[in-house]
Motif scaffolding. Sequence first.
Motif, PDB file in Angstrom:
ATOM      1  N   ILE A  75       0.865  -1.180   0.000  1.00  0.00           N
ATOM      2  CA  ILE A  75       0.000   0.000   0.000  1.00  0.00           C
ATOM      3  C   ILE A  75       0.902   1.230   0.000  1.00  0.00           C
ATOM      4  O   ILE A  75       1.768   1.368   0.863  1.00  0.00           O
ATOM      5  N   GLY A  76       0.723   2.101  -0.984  1.00  0.00           N
ATOM      6  CA  GLY A  76       1.617   3.243  -1.119  1.00  0.00           C
ATOM      7  C   GLY A  76       0.876   4.552  -1.273  1.00  0.00           C
ATOM      8  O   GLY A  76      -0.282   4.601  -1.710  1.00  0.00           O
ATOM      9  N   ALA A  77       1.562   5.642  -0.901  1.00  0.00           N
ATOM     10  CA  ALA A  77       1.054   7.001  -1.105  1.00  0.00           C
ATOM     11  C   ALA A  77       2.257   7.923  -1.290  1.00  0.00           C
ATOM     12  O   ALA A  77       3.258   7.778  -0.590  1.00  0.00           O
ATOM     13  N   HIS A  78       2.150   8.865  -2.200  1.00  0.00           N
ATOM     14  CA  HIS A  78       3.280   9.781  -2.408  1.00  0.00           C
ATOM     15  C   HIS A  78       3.178  10.951  -1.440  1.00  0.00           C
ATOM     16  O   HIS A  78       2.096  11.454  -1.145  1.00  0.00           O
ATOM     17  N   TYR A  79       4.350  11.401  -0.963  1.00  0.00           N
ATOM     18  CA  TYR A  79       4.363  12.471   0.037  1.00  0.00           C
ATOM     19  C   TYR A  79       4.847  13.806  -0.504  1.00  0.00           C
ATOM     20  O   TYR A  79       4.804  14.815   0.203  1.00  0.00           O
ATOM     21  N   ALA A  92      -1.621  14.802   1.067  1.00  0.00           N
ATOM     22  CA  ALA A  92      -1.574  14.654   2.523  1.00  0.00           C
ATOM     23  C   ALA A  92      -2.646  13.694   3.010  1.00  0.00           C
ATOM     24  O   ALA A  92      -2.436  12.956   3.979  1.00  0.00           O
ATOM     25  N   THR A  93      -3.800  13.677   2.332  1.00  0.00           N
ATOM     26  CA  THR A  93      -4.855  12.745   2.744  1.00  0.00           C
ATOM     27  C   THR A  93      -4.409  11.297   2.560  1.00  0.00           C
ATOM     28  O   THR A  93      -4.647  10.452   3.427  1.00  0.00           O
ATOM     29  N   GLY A  94      -3.755  10.992   1.441  1.00  0.00           N
ATOM     30  CA  GLY A  94      -3.282   9.630   1.211  1.00  0.00           C
ATOM     31  C   GLY A  94      -2.248   9.209   2.230  1.00  0.00           C
ATOM     32  O   GLY A  94      -2.266   8.086   2.742  1.00  0.00           O
ATOM     33  N   VAL A  95      -1.307  10.122   2.553  1.00  0.00           N
ATOM     34  CA  VAL A  95      -0.271   9.798   3.530  1.00  0.00           C
ATOM     35  C   VAL A  95      -0.888   9.623   4.917  1.00  0.00           C
ATOM     36  O   VAL A  95      -0.497   8.728   5.675  1.00  0.00           O
ATOM     37  N   ALA A  96      -1.849  10.472   5.282  1.00  0.00           N
ATOM     38  CA  ALA A  96      -2.500  10.358   6.588  1.00  0.00           C
ATOM     39  C   ALA A  96      -3.169   8.997   6.744  1.00  0.00           C
ATOM     40  O   ALA A  96      -3.062   8.345   7.799  1.00  0.00           O
ATOM     41  N   VAL A  97      -3.863   8.544   5.697  1.00  0.00           N
ATOM     42  CA  VAL A  97      -4.495   7.223   5.762  1.00  0.00           C
ATOM     43  C   VAL A  97      -3.435   6.128   5.821  1.00  0.00           C
ATOM     44  O   VAL A  97      -3.587   5.146   6.550  1.00  0.00           O
ATOM     45  N   VAL A 117       4.414   1.895   1.914  1.00  0.00           N
ATOM     46  CA  VAL A 117       5.500   2.627   1.264  1.00  0.00           C
ATOM     47  C   VAL A 117       5.066   4.071   1.024  1.00  0.00           C
ATOM     48  O   VAL A 117       4.035   4.320   0.385  1.00  0.00           O
ATOM     49  N   ALA A 118       5.852   5.009   1.543  1.00  0.00           N
ATOM     50  CA  ALA A 118       5.659   6.430   1.251  1.00  0.00           C
ATOM     51  C   ALA A 118       6.617   6.797   0.121  1.00  0.00           C
ATOM     52  O   ALA A 118       7.839   6.755   0.286  1.00  0.00           O
ATOM     53  N   PHE A 119       6.065   7.135  -1.035  1.00  0.00           N
ATOM     54  CA  PHE A 119       6.855   7.385  -2.235  1.00  0.00           C
ATOM     55  C   PHE A 119       7.212   8.866  -2.371  1.00  0.00           C
ATOM     56  O   PHE A 119       6.378   9.740  -2.116  1.00  0.00           O
ATOM     57  N   ASP A 120       8.419   9.125  -2.827  1.00  0.00           N
ATOM     58  CA  ASP A 120       8.813  10.478  -3.208  1.00  0.00           C
ATOM     59  C   ASP A 120       8.723  10.614  -4.726  1.00  0.00           C
ATOM     60  O   ASP A 120       8.671   9.621  -5.468  1.00  0.00           O
ATOM     61  N   LEU A 121       8.678  11.858  -5.183  1.00  0.00           N
ATOM     62  CA  LEU A 121       8.758  12.204  -6.616  1.00  0.00           C
ATOM     63  C   LEU A 121       7.649  11.593  -7.470  1.00  0.00           C
ATOM     64  O   LEU A 121       7.907  11.085  -8.556  1.00  0.00           O
ATOM     65  N   GLU A 122       6.427  11.659  -7.002  1.00  0.00           N
ATOM     66  CA  GLU A 122       5.314  11.298  -7.889  1.00  0.00           C
ATOM     67  C   GLU A 122       4.927  12.480  -8.766  1.00  0.00           C
ATOM     68  O   GLU A 122       4.475  12.309  -9.895  1.00  0.00           O
ATOM     69  N   GLU A 123       5.139  13.693  -8.245  1.00  0.00           N
ATOM     70  CA  GLU A 123       4.661  14.889  -8.933  1.00  0.00           C
ATOM     71  C   GLU A 123       5.650  15.459  -9.938  1.00  0.00           C
ATOM     72  O   GLU A 123       5.308  16.372 -10.680  1.00  0.00           O
ATOM     73  N   ILE A 124       6.872  14.967  -9.966  1.00  0.00           N
ATOM     74  CA  ILE A 124       7.899  15.578 -10.813  1.00  0.00           C
ATOM     75  C   ILE A 124       7.543  15.404 -12.287  1.00  0.00           C
ATOM     76  O   ILE A 124       7.154  14.322 -12.729  1.00  0.00           O
ATOM     77  N   ILE A 149      -1.811  -1.287  -3.827  1.00  0.00           N
ATOM     78  CA  ILE A 149      -2.878  -0.292  -3.693  1.00  0.00           C
ATOM     79  C   ILE A 149      -2.229   1.080  -3.551  1.00  0.00           C
ATOM     80  O   ILE A 149      -1.421   1.301  -2.648  1.00  0.00           O
ATOM     81  N   ALA A 150      -2.573   2.014  -4.439  1.00  0.00           N
ATOM     82  CA  ALA A 150      -2.079   3.388  -4.361  1.00  0.00           C
ATOM     83  C   ALA A 150      -3.173   4.282  -3.790  1.00  0.00           C
ATOM     84  O   ALA A 150      -4.304   4.292  -4.294  1.00  0.00           O
ATOM     85  N   LEU A 151      -2.844   5.032  -2.744  1.00  0.00           N
ATOM     86  CA  LEU A 151      -3.760   5.981  -2.121  1.00  0.00           C
ATOM     87  C   LEU A 151      -3.489   7.358  -2.720  1.00  0.00           C
ATOM     88  O   LEU A 151      -2.433   7.935  -2.497  1.00  0.00           O
ATOM     89  N   GLU A 152      -4.430   7.887  -3.480  1.00  0.00           N
ATOM     90  CA  GLU A 152      -4.195   9.115  -4.255  1.00  0.00           C
ATOM     91  C   GLU A 152      -5.371  10.079  -4.104  1.00  0.00           C
ATOM     92  O   GLU A 152      -6.363   9.962  -4.806  1.00  0.00           O
TER      93      GLU A 152
END
Length: 280
Positions: A75-79, A92-97, A117-124, A149-152
Amino acid sequence: MQELTARLRSHIEVIARDRDPYFATQGHFYVQHYIREQFSRWGTVESHAFQVGQKTHYNWILNLPGQKKKPPILIGAHYDAVPNSPGADDNATGVAVLLEMAKAFSEKPARYPIRLVAFDLEEIFTQSDTFGNTQYAQSLNGEPLRLMIALEMLGYCNHERNSQRYPAGLERFYPDQGNFIALIGNIPTIPDLMRLSRSIRRAQVGCEWLPAGMRGKIIPDTRRSDHAAFWDRGYRALMVTDTANLRNPHYHRASDRIETLDFDFLTRVCQGLIYAIQSL
């Protein structure tokens, strides 16, 4: 429910700040530290380092045991966030969950091991091979996963008619009110999409699901998150989302602030997801 809402709000109050990794490095570092600190309450935190140019970036990982020794549910979310936006909904909502899942699955293990997994660089906005999700998916070297599962973006809700938009043609099949959570998966996830949507609805959240082919190429908008890198490598993967700019007018803007979120909706989404994943 009130306690969960308070914890989600507390997480988002910390995370929702300028945190672009190049233009808001202080905020970016602060959020990384917060994620590591929160994960460390529930287990050993691992880092996955990757290089983009001269800069080292990190994905942060927490592995939690399951009731059975089987391939994990990742289960991942970008920070990270885009420049000049606090990114309250994105992401922030995805990371909070994600952080609340660490608490929930450490206190009550799911059937399958859970890898958060908290992912970096999704927005680049460069080539996809620089994304944290792509770097991590490549590093798995084919390791089996039960599901990714990606939390977005999970916290924007609008009950007004015609508040929900869609890629062309889909409006014929889905509601025109932006008050549901969407599950978007590749073809192998269809049984999971059905199970998860039923469980989420039990938390009194509207839930719609969409199979998007094998890699989402038929509807390009469905590829816009961390799950796409896993689709491209043949994994079963899905995205959980409030549909981003198809609903939320604050997407990638300075106005993506905490006061625009619906915390009752977000709390029920969080509850529904935890229950649904424990039931898989």
